[in-house]
Design a protein around this motif. Structure first.
Motif, PDB file in Angstrom:
ATOM      1  N   ILE A  98     -32.563   9.306 -37.558  1.00  0.00           N
ATOM      2  CA  ILE A  98     -31.226   9.499 -36.986  1.00  0.00           C
ATOM      3  C   ILE A  98     -31.168   8.892 -35.592  1.00  0.00           C
ATOM      4  CG2 ILE A  98     -29.597  11.231 -36.146  1.00  0.00           C
ATOM      5  CD1 ILE A  98     -30.457  13.053 -38.388  1.00  0.00           C
ATOM      6  N   LEU A  99     -32.216   9.116 -34.816  1.00  0.00           N
ATOM      7  CA  LEU A  99     -32.260   8.565 -33.464  1.00  0.00           C
ATOM      8  C   LEU A  99     -32.242   7.041 -33.487  1.00  0.00           C
ATOM      9  CD1 LEU A  99     -32.425   9.352 -30.497  1.00  0.00           C
ATOM     10  CD2 LEU A  99     -34.921   9.304 -30.684  1.00  0.00           C
ATOM     11  N   THR A 100     -32.990   6.447 -34.423  1.00  0.00           N
ATOM     12  CA  THR A 100     -33.017   4.991 -34.551  1.00  0.00           C
ATOM     13  C   THR A 100     -31.630   4.449 -34.900  1.00  0.00           C
ATOM     14  OG1 THR A 100     -35.346   5.010 -35.246  1.00  0.00           O
ATOM     15  CG2 THR A 100     -34.046   3.051 -35.798  1.00  0.00           C
ATOM     16  N   ALA A 101     -30.971   5.098 -35.869  1.00  0.00           N
ATOM     17  CA  ALA A 101     -29.644   4.641 -36.298  1.00  0.00           C
ATOM     18  C   ALA A 101     -28.623   4.780 -35.170  1.00  0.00           C
ATOM     19  CB  ALA A 101     -29.194   5.434 -37.521  1.00  0.00           C
ATOM     20  N   LEU A 102     -28.694   5.881 -34.418  1.00  0.00           N
ATOM     21  CA  LEU A 102     -27.750   6.097 -33.328  1.00  0.00           C
ATOM     22  C   LEU A 102     -27.928   5.036 -32.244  1.00  0.00           C
ATOM     23  CD1 LEU A 102     -25.562   7.842 -32.028  1.00  0.00           C
ATOM     24  CD2 LEU A 102     -27.370   9.259 -31.044  1.00  0.00           C
ATOM     25  N   LYS A 103     -29.167   4.778 -31.859  1.00  0.00           N
ATOM     26  CA  LYS A 103     -29.422   3.770 -30.820  1.00  0.00           C
ATOM     27  C   LYS A 103     -28.944   2.395 -31.272  1.00  0.00           C
ATOM     28  CE  LYS A 103     -33.401   5.988 -28.586  1.00  0.00           C
ATOM     29  NZ  LYS A 103     -34.855   5.873 -28.302  1.00  0.00           N
ATOM     30  N   LYS A 104     -29.163   2.077 -32.539  1.00  0.00           N
ATOM     31  CA  LYS A 104     -28.767   0.773 -33.071  1.00  0.00           C
ATOM     32  C   LYS A 104     -27.255   0.597 -32.986  1.00  0.00           C
ATOM     33  CE  LYS A 104     -30.781  -0.211 -36.878  1.00  0.00           C
ATOM     34  NZ  LYS A 104     -31.120  -0.204 -38.326  1.00  0.00           N
ATOM     35  N   ASN A 105     -26.499   1.618 -33.327  1.00  0.00           N
ATOM     36  CA  ASN A 105     -25.037   1.516 -33.309  1.00  0.00           C
ATOM     37  C   ASN A 105     -24.470   1.544 -31.902  1.00  0.00           C
ATOM     38  OD1 ASN A 105     -24.157   1.460 -36.201  1.00  0.00           O
ATOM     39  ND2 ASN A 105     -25.295   3.380 -36.287  1.00  0.00           N
ATOM     40  N   LEU A 106     -25.137   2.250 -30.985  1.00  0.00           N
ATOM     41  CA  LEU A 106     -24.653   2.319 -29.611  1.00  0.00           C
ATOM     42  C   LEU A 106     -24.867   1.008 -28.860  1.00  0.00           C
ATOM     43  CD1 LEU A 106     -25.716   5.912 -28.481  1.00  0.00           C
ATOM     44  CD2 LEU A 106     -23.423   5.098 -29.022  1.00  0.00           C
ATOM     45  N   MET A 107     -25.759   0.168 -29.359  1.00  0.00           N
ATOM     46  CA  MET A 107     -25.996  -1.111 -28.697  1.00  0.00           C
ATOM     47  C   MET A 107     -24.748  -1.995 -28.713  1.00  0.00           C
ATOM     48  SD  MET A 107     -29.896  -2.047 -29.893  1.00  0.00           S
ATOM     49  CE  MET A 107     -29.855  -3.623 -29.037  1.00  0.00           C
ATOM     50  N   ASP A 108     -23.858  -1.791 -29.701  1.00  0.00           N
ATOM     51  CA  ASP A 108     -22.609  -2.557 -29.743  1.00  0.00           C
ATOM     52  C   ASP A 108     -21.717  -2.252 -28.547  1.00  0.00           C
ATOM     53  OD1 ASP A 108     -23.451  -3.689 -32.072  1.00  0.00           O
ATOM     54  OD2 ASP A 108     -22.145  -2.506 -33.388  1.00  0.00           O
ATOM     55  N   PHE A 109     -21.972  -1.133 -27.881  1.00  0.00           N
ATOM     56  CA  PHE A 109     -21.178  -0.755 -26.709  1.00  0.00           C
ATOM     57  C   PHE A 109     -22.004  -0.861 -25.425  1.00  0.00           C
ATOM     58  CE2 PHE A 109     -19.544   1.388 -30.440  1.00  0.00           C
ATOM     59  CZ  PHE A 109     -18.184   1.142 -30.375  1.00  0.00           C
TER      60      PHE A 109
END
Length: 798
Positions: free
Chosen positions: A289-300
């Motif tokens: 979950i942490l990996t997925a969250l960090k990956k998606n937040l990189m777009d911002f």
């Protein structure tokens, strides 16, 4: 009491006998005896229909007009409808006289706001000068119509035919005809036609693939705008991420969603949907979950979670995932768990033989919930938890609002089983089970309409995942108790009411009213709410500490909120709970007493308040005295704030723009009024090098820290006493308290609940329907983001 579908019996001491009225008889009497019957204007209303409708009244022998309850009548044509506080105004707004009134009002407002075609800007919404209700909410007025023409009967019929054929062939809802987006689009097409003449529709409306690609472009632009807006709040940690997981009920695809709340440089609170994207990791373990969250937040351009605040529910995976980041856990989820344990939801999951249902769950009713709610149930541990930033407790617990009943205090409510509770409490659980079965039968037998026709209300079904849905279930039964009994008797099903006592249901509703009111307030989504968690807990402790306090809460707060339409769901409890019971004669049953004290015990044992909750209350000018907190709690709060200020010494404080912030309008919410500053302020304790009382040049003394300065400043100048939003105050005093105002931005950017991300999932469920379940998951993310940005623009215009 209702004796037929339209018939209501009126007993009035002003008359020698009772009168039985029906809708048709009242209409006839109003026309034939205008001197005896009159239409009285309904006060404190917002809907347009009340400009035409009123309550029928009859003159008694003393010459006074007595309102005939259960009906409303049109002041123009005198047509009468059955109506009570739960009926709603949809039928009244569809009345021909109301439609004509709205049409005339539209014409008047449009003429006042005529705009030339050449000056019409299709990217903005013109705001009418009038402040009337129709001028604000009418889609036509908000688009700034150029002129109003009367169409011929043939043209009107043609438009109606095309609309009807479209709705029937495409199976679209009728409400789409009133959609403001459709009307904007049609109006722009009319404007283009007026400019270029009659042109082919294919030259104006684009193919669906073109629009789909344009949505992607709009979403990309929106992400770039948000990324730019996040730079400054990220630099001072005044931005919060609220993540959660959701699955659609058609394709069973898991999504990771996140919303954000932040306080910008001008101290304005913002809230946006960030993303709702397909969860593509192998499993839902914390590290994935942490990996997925960090990956998606990189777009911002968010690369480090240490630079943001986090708010989530207490699911075991999220607790483990964010343990190192000191998250704030959702207050509403925890309250929901306390209520679930109070009414033995866990015993229901073990299929207790004694009772077939628990307070907050009916498995066969969960299908009634929306697609978005399928994943909203939080599977949290009921064990005593360790908060993210635990405040040290003294051996003596804060007992400002505790009960003196030692017998109940000896019970270990964390280990208590359903079969071990008092008989009176078991009887209430059984009544709740029967009430939910009754509602289920009423819905399946399609008897709700008969109840409404008898001046009753629609029964609300209890669902597994909605917080306090039981409240709506019970209050709907209480409000329509006599009507339900009449309908069931007529159907030969009166036995289904056996064992359901109206007075007992009313007592349970009274017990749930504080939680309903608290959760409604704490899920406030358009402003700071972190401070409400501590205030809500203190309020609940006080209310639950005695039967008198519980009854007083109902009599004062809930009536006030109900009358001002602040209670969601549209259910009026005033009528249902305003009984003939005198305050002095109020008696609390043994069953209700058990559950009240059980709620109080579980509230104290299952919920630990984070130090940031205390700090947010301290930094709220309205509640800065931390009323009803212990001296140790106040001392630790002041220490935490000072430590946070010291940690800011390495930061270069940003130069804040001198913009003008318009403070929000005063609200009716007085829920936490008892915790406010009350002119009994004593100057704060001196700190460090301070000595003596503050002098005239106190704020020029560099040895006084900002905490002490703040306490003196807010004690002397408390202009925002009635302002629930503390941000305008901090913007006004940011130059005097630069570091403390920065800490206020950080804390007030954190919401008390994760309700925003669940609202996002609710919207996703409306997009991912049975007819649209093949929609690309990436496009779902784009749609929700564009929608959020558009709503933000509309709110700014308003």
């Amino acid at each position: 009491m209702a004796t037929s579908e339209d018939e209501i019996t009126i007993n009035d001491s002003s008359y020698e006998c009772s009168y039985k009225y029906t809708k048709s008889s009242l209409s006839k009497l109003s026309k034939e005896k205008p001197n005896e019957f009159r239409i009285m204007k309904k006060e404190k209303t917002m809907s347009n229909c009340w400009s035409i409708f009123g309550q029928p009244a009859r003159k008694n022998e003393q010459g006074t007009y007595v309102i005939i309850e259960g009906f409303v009548s049109c002041s123009k044509c005198l047509k009468t409808y059955a109506y009570n506080s739960n009926t709603g105004t949809k039928t009244l707004n569809a009345h021909s006289c109301v439609k004509q009134f709205i049409s005339n009002l539209n014409s008047q407002e449009e003429n006042e706001n005529i705009l030339s075609l050449n000056n019409t800007n299709n990217s903005t919404i013109s705001t009418p000068s009038s402040t009337s209700t129709m001028a604000i909410y009418s889609p036509l007025n908000r688009m700034g119509l150029i002129s109003r023409k009367n169409l011929s009967d043939k043209e009107i019929t043609k438009i109606k035919d095309l609309s009807a054929f479209w709705l029937c062939e495409a199976l679209r809802p009728f409400s789409i005809m009133d959609d403001i987006g459709l009307r904007r689009l049609v109006q722009e097409c009319i404007n283009i036609g007026a400019k270029y003449g009659c042109i082919d529709v294919d030259m104006v409306l684009r193919h669906r693939s073109v629009i789909s690609n344009h949505i992607k472009q709009l979403a990309t632009t929106s992400r770039q705008m948000l990324t730019s807006d996040f730079i400054e709040p990220l630099s001072v940690q005044a931005l919060t991420i609220i993540p959660d997981l959701w699955s659609d009920k058609y394709n069973h695809i898991s999504f990771l969603g996140a919303t954000t709340t932040y306080v910008d440089a001008t101290f304005n609170f913002r809230c946006f949907d960030l993303f709702c994207r397909e969860y593509q990791e192998l499993n839902k373990q914390s590290e994935n979950i942490l990996t997925a969250l960090k990956k998606n937040l990189m777009d911002f351009n968010i690369h480090n979670l240490s630079s943001v605040n986090l708010c989530s529910d207490r699911g075991s995976n999220f607790v483990k995932c964010f343990k190192q980041f000191r998250p704030i856990h959702c207050y509403a989820h925890r309250i929901n768990n306390i209520l679930a344990r109070t009414f033995f939801k866990s015993d229901q999951s073990k299929k207790s033989k004694q009772f077939s249902s628990s307070l907050l769950a009916l498995k066969d009713e969960s299908s009634e919930s929306s697609a978005s709610e399928g994943e909203l149930e939080c599977h949290e541990s009921d064990d005593e938890s360790i908060p993210s930033m635990k405040i040290k407790k003294t051996k003596k617990v804060n007992t400002s609002f505790t009960t003196n009943n030692t017998n109940y205090r000896k019970i270990n409510h964390m280990q208590l089983k359903l079969v071990d509770i008092p008989i009176e409490a078991q009887a209430l659980i059984e009544q709740i089970s029967k009430a939910k079965k009754l509602v289920k039968y009423i819905k399946k037998a399609n008897l709700n309409q008969e109840s409404r026709d008898s001046a009753g209300s629609t029964l609300k079904q209890c669902t597994q995942v909605r917080w306090l849905s039981l409240f709506n279930t019970l209050i709907s039964i209480v409000n329509s108790y006599s009507q339900i009994k009449t309908v069931l008797t007529r159907k030969g099903q009166a036995v289904r009411m056996t064992g359901i006592n109206k007075a007992d249901l009313m007592e349970i509703v009274r017990l749930l009213i504080p939680f309903k009111t608290i959760l409604t307030a704490v899920q406030y989504g358009t402003g700071p709410s972190l401070h409400m968690a501590l205030l809500s807990t203190l309020q609940l402790r006080q209310v639950l500490s005695s039967a008198d306090n519980l009854y007083d809460f109902y009599k004062t707060y809930y009536n006030q909120h109900d009358q001002s339409n602040e209670v969601d769901g549209g259910l009026s409890t005033t009528k249902a709970l305003d009984t003939d019971d005198d305050d002095d004669n109020y008696f609390e049953g043994a069953g209700i007493k058990f559950f009240r004290l059980r709620l109080l015990s579980l509230l104290n044992s299952m919920f630990d308040i984070d130090i940031r909750h205390y700090a947010s209350v301290f930094l709220h000018p309205k509640y800065h005295t931390l009323k009803y907190c212990t001296k140790e709690e106040i001392r630790l709060t002041h220490k935490f704030v000072r430590d946070e200020i010291k940690a800011m010494n390495h930061l270069s404080l940003p130069a804040l723009p001198e913009a003008v912030v318009q403070p929000p309008k005063k609200t009716q919410r007085q829920l936490f009024e008892q915790f406010t500053y009350d002119n009994t302020f004593d100057f704060p304790e001196q700190h460090d090098d301070d000595d003596g009382e503050p002098s005239a040049n106190y704020f020029n003394n560099r040895t006084a820290d900002e905490v002490t300065q703040y306490m003196c400043l807010v004690g002397k100048v408390n202009k925002n006493k009635d302002n629930e939003n503390p941000l305008p105050w901090w913007f006004e005093h940011k130059s005097k308290l630069p570091k403390l105002s920065l800490l206020a931005r950080r804390l007030f950017s954190i919401p008390a609940t994760s309700a925003s991300v669940e609202r996002q999932f609710s919207s996703a469920g409306l997009v991912y329907t049975e007819r649209r379940n093949r929609l690309n998951t990436g496009q779902l993310d784009n749609v929700l983001l564009v929608r959020a940005m558009q709503h933000a623009k509309i709110n700014e215009v308003k």
